[in-house]
Design a protein around this motif. Sequence first.
Motif, mmCIF file in Angstrom:
data_model
loop_
_atom_site.group_PDB
_atom_site.id
_atom_site.type_symbol
_atom_site.label_atom_id
_atom_site.label_comp_id
_atom_site.label_asym_id
_atom_site.label_seq_id
_atom_site.Cartn_x
_atom_site.Cartn_y
_atom_site.Cartn_z
ATOM 1 N N UNK A 296 -7.560 -12.735 8.880
ATOM 2 C CA UNK A 296 -8.074 -13.397 7.683
ATOM 3 C C UNK A 296 -8.965 -12.465 6.870
ATOM 4 N N UNK A 297 -9.706 -11.616 7.582
ATOM 5 C CA UNK A 297 -10.577 -10.677 6.871
ATOM 6 C C UNK A 297 -9.764 -9.707 6.022
ATOM 7 N N UNK A 298 -8.751 -9.076 6.605
ATOM 8 C CA UNK A 298 -7.964 -8.104 5.855
ATOM 9 C C UNK A 298 -7.118 -8.785 4.778
ATOM 10 N N UNK A 299 -6.636 -9.990 5.038
ATOM 11 C CA UNK A 299 -5.860 -10.703 4.022
ATOM 12 C C UNK A 299 -6.722 -11.026 2.809
ATOM 13 N N UNK A 300 -7.952 -11.440 3.024
ATOM 14 C CA UNK A 300 -8.854 -11.727 1.910
ATOM 15 C C UNK A 300 -9.240 -10.456 1.171
ATOM 16 N N UNK A 301 -9.461 -9.375 1.941
ATOM 17 C CA UNK A 301 -9.819 -8.108 1.308
ATOM 18 C C UNK A 301 -8.665 -7.560 0.477
ATOM 19 N N UNK A 302 -7.469 -7.724 0.947
ATOM 20 C CA UNK A 302 -6.295 -7.226 0.223
ATOM 21 C C UNK A 302 -6.089 -7.967 -1.105
ATOM 22 N N UNK A 303 -6.519 -9.236 -1.185
ATOM 23 C CA UNK A 303 -6.374 -9.997 -2.420
ATOM 24 C C UNK A 303 -7.409 -9.612 -3.473
ATOM 25 N N UNK A 304 -8.509 -9.036 -3.062
ATOM 26 C CA UNK A 304 -9.614 -8.771 -3.993
ATOM 27 C C UNK A 304 -9.807 -7.303 -4.328
ATOM 28 N N UNK A 305 -8.985 -6.411 -3.833
ATOM 29 C CA UNK A 305 -9.196 -4.983 -4.040
ATOM 30 C C UNK A 305 -7.896 -4.307 -4.424
ATOM 31 N N UNK A 306 -8.023 -3.300 -5.266
ATOM 32 C CA UNK A 306 -6.890 -2.457 -5.652
ATOM 33 C C UNK A 306 -6.987 -1.154 -4.865
ATOM 34 N N UNK A 307 -6.171 -1.041 -3.853
ATOM 35 C CA UNK A 307 -6.259 0.114 -2.968
ATOM 36 C C UNK A 307 -5.918 1.418 -3.683
ATOM 37 N N UNK A 308 -4.993 1.379 -4.552
ATOM 38 C CA UNK A 308 -4.547 2.620 -5.214
ATOM 39 C C UNK A 308 -5.667 3.217 -6.047
ATOM 40 N N UNK A 309 -6.361 2.360 -6.800
ATOM 41 C CA UNK A 309 -7.439 2.877 -7.648
ATOM 42 C C UNK A 309 -8.683 3.221 -6.843
ATOM 43 N N UNK A 310 -9.007 2.446 -5.826
ATOM 44 C CA UNK A 310 -10.222 2.714 -5.050
ATOM 45 C C UNK A 310 -10.092 3.970 -4.202
ATOM 46 N N UNK A 311 -8.914 4.229 -3.664
ATOM 47 C CA UNK A 311 -8.719 5.411 -2.817
ATOM 48 C C UNK A 311 -8.064 6.563 -3.557
ATOM 49 N N UNK A 312 -7.786 6.357 -4.859
ATOM 50 C CA UNK A 312 -7.162 7.403 -5.677
ATOM 51 C C UNK A 312 -5.850 7.898 -5.041
ATOM 52 N N UNK A 313 -4.987 6.936 -4.811
ATOM 53 C CA UNK A 313 -3.689 7.240 -4.215
ATOM 54 C C UNK A 313 -2.639 7.392 -5.308
ATOM 55 N N UNK A 314 -1.610 8.152 -5.001
ATOM 56 C CA UNK A 314 -0.482 8.267 -5.913
ATOM 57 C C UNK A 314 0.377 7.014 -5.824
ATOM 58 N N UNK A 315 0.927 6.614 -6.967
ATOM 59 C CA UNK A 315 1.758 5.415 -6.997
ATOM 60 C C UNK A 315 3.013 5.571 -6.156
ATOM 61 N N UNK A 316 3.482 6.796 -6.039
ATOM 62 C CA UNK A 316 4.718 7.003 -5.284
ATOM 63 C C UNK A 316 4.507 6.889 -3.784
ATOM 64 N N UNK A 317 3.263 7.047 -3.341
ATOM 65 C CA UNK A 317 2.976 6.924 -1.919
ATOM 66 C C UNK A 317 2.915 5.451 -1.525
ATOM 67 N N UNK A 318 3.443 5.159 -0.407
ATOM 68 C CA UNK A 318 3.532 3.783 0.048
ATOM 69 C C UNK A 318 2.377 3.473 0.994
#
Length: 527
Positions: A296-318
């Motif tokens: 439940x913790x990770x599911x709630x966190x995943x709904x409220x955060x943009x991982x790509x922008x926060x970790x500066x990931x490339x869009x092509x990376x999965x």
Amino acid sequence: MATKWLMDSPGFNDPAAWIDDYLPCSRERAIFPEKYEALLPLPAKVDVGGFVLPKDGAIFLQMESTITLEGNDNKRDCDKGKAVLKQPTVRKWFDPKTWRSSKDVVANAAIPDMERVPCNNESVVIRANGPLALDLENIAYLRMGQMSFAGSLLSRDYLRQLLYNDLGQFLFRNQAGVNVEYYHHDVCGCHKDFNNFGEPICHNIIESCERPHCLVPVMPYGSCCAICGAVIKFQVEFCEDRRYNWLQTILREAIKDQDLQGDLDYYVNYVNSQNYGNYLQAVIVDRDGYSERSVKFLAKLNETIDWVSRLKLDRKHIFGIEYSGRPYNPNVTFGSILLIFLCLIFVSVVALVIFAHYNPDNQYLHYVPRWVYDPNRWRSLFQRRDAVFARFDNTRASVITTADVGGSGGGRSVAKGFTRSYGDDDDGDAESGDVRSKRAFDNPLFDEKPSTSTSKGKSDGLAMEVATSSSGSSIKEVPQLLMESVDMSDTNIETHDDDHEDEQELTEIKLDTSSDEEDTKEQETKE
């Protein structure tokens, strides 16, 4: 740089290292096993009566060691005269139970199994407390940051020589073909190409894996056993420390915001694989048993955060997220469920019996069958009731039966009789004669012998027999019952043409008393 310490074994001055936990005193001999394939470090001061050394084995002495033989140290009595050492314990290098880390690492349940052994860039510390014997089974490269042995740092070259000299033969086993590599620079992840370490490490763990208490367990990279929790993985091109720190900060702040510091454990690490590339991985598990808090913790966190922008990931990376299923107890079987169900039924019946005993007129008891709560009804299941039969014959008396009258001329067949008593044993009796004789009784009405009438028109009845003595005095007799048998004819039944009524002889019973006889006698006297 992290550090791994070799688990300590009982030393020379520890009673656990000796048979029967008996330490040698100053006048007793210390006896080694015949083959002692290990390196035994001796303490700085030894006071014994002597040594019986093994054929094979090694002793490690410190720089300033003192050994006293046949000393006068009388701290305790010397009873046995000798003490025998136990065989040493051989530990495997790639076994997580061989090593220990700091308290924070040990208490963290989210750390994968492969990171509980020395990583490529970690320091290894071996203290000289107890017997030392390390098994290098399935190891091609012995990689570490550095090694400290008995307080001294060993160089890579010296460690290579130690593997194959006489002392190293007892300190290491299966060391043939092992190469030593020291890594002083950062490595992407704990092990370089962790796929090569999966089989050697998991070989020592897989048998002790605990069955996961969830329907859909997850398998993080670097773990040998499936776990219950949540895992998030990001594919990256390089192993950068800043991205590692960002992910740790996000998880730490989110756990604090949801007030789950005492409920969850998390671990962030890099994983390197030549086949799959580099991954940044975060593992979140429940601290005290799986209860879906991590999911439940990770599911709630995943709904409220943009991982790509926060970790500066490339869009092509999965990146991927894995969740465990609902809680499940694998130790619960059908037998245990059935046992629980039967126990509930038993407790319910006992409670109902107690309730019915103290409140028998309760209106709700009418809805329950009486045999459920009435113990008196249960006794029939455990107590055998003997059947009671009416007996029409005496134990010693005979029963005389008269055959039916036959023939067209109204004649009578000869009366035939048979005698049967309770002592007879025949095929028709279910019980033996002994048992039947114990249950039989004498009926006084069977003392009279039956008399059979011969004429059809004669009336039947009871007569009182009076016997007179020679002096003419009368004797009062007790009234007796005299039963005359009735002759039934099936063939000679008189019929009438109009009503066709059946005729049969009836039995007439006369009861004459002695008082009537006396009145008649007095009347004759008066005349």
